[in-house]
Scaffold this motif. Structure first.
Motif, mmCIF file in Angstrom:
data_model
loop_
_atom_site.group_PDB
_atom_site.id
_atom_site.type_symbol
_atom_site.label_atom_id
_atom_site.label_comp_id
_atom_site.label_asym_id
_atom_site.label_seq_id
_atom_site.Cartn_x
_atom_site.Cartn_y
_atom_site.Cartn_z
ATOM 1 N N UNK A 1 0.960 -1.253 -0.106
ATOM 2 C CA UNK A 1 -0.106 -0.051 0.102
ATOM 3 C C UNK A 1 0.885 1.396 0.054
ATOM 4 N N UNK A 2 0.713 2.088 -0.815
ATOM 5 C CA UNK A 2 1.601 3.296 -0.959
ATOM 6 C C UNK A 2 0.620 4.537 -1.697
ATOM 7 N N UNK A 3 1.099 5.720 -1.449
ATOM 8 C CA UNK A 3 0.559 7.017 -2.175
ATOM 9 C C UNK A 3 0.747 6.643 -3.812
ATOM 10 N N UNK A 4 2.004 6.225 -3.884
ATOM 11 C CA UNK A 4 2.545 6.056 -5.465
ATOM 12 C C UNK A 4 2.869 4.838 -5.607
ATOM 13 N N UNK B 1 0.865 -4.025 -6.096
ATOM 14 C CA UNK B 1 0.668 -2.454 -5.360
ATOM 15 C C UNK B 1 -0.776 -2.072 -5.408
ATOM 16 N N UNK B 2 -1.126 -1.410 -4.367
ATOM 17 C CA UNK B 2 -2.405 -0.750 -4.453
ATOM 18 C C UNK B 2 -2.263 0.803 -3.756
ATOM 19 N N UNK B 3 -2.969 1.733 -4.254
ATOM 20 C CA UNK B 3 -2.936 3.004 -3.843
ATOM 21 C C UNK B 3 -3.738 3.284 -2.662
ATOM 22 N N UNK B 4 -3.008 3.733 -1.715
ATOM 23 C CA UNK B 4 -3.734 4.218 -0.225
ATOM 24 C C UNK B 4 -2.974 5.638 0.339
#
Length: 263
Positions: free
Chosen positions: A48-51, A61-64
């Motif tokens: 989980x990451x902003x980018x 990857x998942x945007x969070x």
């Protein structure tokens, strides 16, 4: 040589076989190193990451945005659906701050605490229903030596990480009866892109790096891989009796007082 196995057959080196892990802030730095190590040791790993655009296989990857509860809940749900469950949560997302207690205004205090402390709260809260279904549930929070040692120009950052340390112990007590282990890692100054940006902004980057290296008794910065190794140790089923533990990975910075070299 006989391979070491735990009581349920997990082999050292592939101790995460069949387990599913979620790492916040996993697109770079310590988070990326931890996600990669867990995957190399057999886990299926979602980040989980902003980018998350730089996240590639075998990671997903998942945007969070950890400051937004709805964003966190949606991303955790999507990641768990992709993974087919959840056994391990690594709360690693965080931001830095410089200055004494009078140098940051209220807005900055709220911003940093929202990411560093409440980000842990939101992600854990969303993950707990899934972790309760795991036979090897573990939460590892990335804290900091700043939580345990007084560092200059780090009042806000230290306060946020001190809160994460206290939260780790409280969570460990709350959830031990559910079979969920909770621990944290206290890295020293880690050679990450964030530290690199701080050095680049310094009037004399070389002198600033030398000062950061000198305050750690080993004489060098901690590597992201070393911090990741500590996270993996605490998350592993081989550490099934370890909970409520604060593991320093700081080159001796918090605990050692070596004698200065005699010239």
């Amino acid at each position: 040589m006989t391979d070491f196995h735990d009581s349920e057959g997990h082999r050292a080196g592939q101790d995460f076989d069949g387990l599913k892990a979620l790492v916040t802030g996993g697109a770079s730095g310590i988070g990326r190193a931890a996600a990669g190590l867990l995957a190399a040791r057999g886990a299926r790993v979602a980040v989980l990451d902003l980018d998350p655009s730089s996240v590639d296989e075998p990671l997903t990857g998942h945007r969070a945005d950890v400051t937004d509860d709805a964003s966190v809940r949606a991303a955790v749900a999507a990641a768990v659906a992709d993974l087919g469950g959840l056994d391990i949560l690594v709360n690693n997302a965080g931001i830095g701050a410089r200055g004494t207690v009078e140098d940051n205004d209220d807005a900055e205090w709220h911003r940093v605490l929202d990411v560093n402390l409440l980000g842990v709260v939101r992600t854990t809260r969303a993950a707990l229903p899934h972790l309760r279904e795991s036979a090897h549930a573990a939460v590892v929070n990335t804290c900091s030596v700043a939580a345990a040692a007084g560092l200059p120009q780090r009042a806000l950052y230290s306060a946020s990480k001190g809160a994460v340390l206290a939260l780790t112990l409280a969570m460990a007590a709350d959830h031990v009866g559910e079979g969920i282990r909770v621990n944290c890692v206290n890295p020293g100054t880690v050679d990450t892109p964030w530290v690199g940006r701080l050095l680049d902004a310094a009037p004399d980057p070389a002198a600033e790096r030398a000062a950061l290296e000198a305050r750690q008794p080993t004489g060098r910065l901690v590597t992201a891989a070393e911090a990741a190794g500590a996270i993996a140790y605490l998350a592993s089923p081989l550490s099934g009796s370890t909970t409520g533990t604060v593991l320093a990975v700081d080159g001796g910075m918090q605990g050692l007082r070596p004698r200065p070299a005699v010239r």
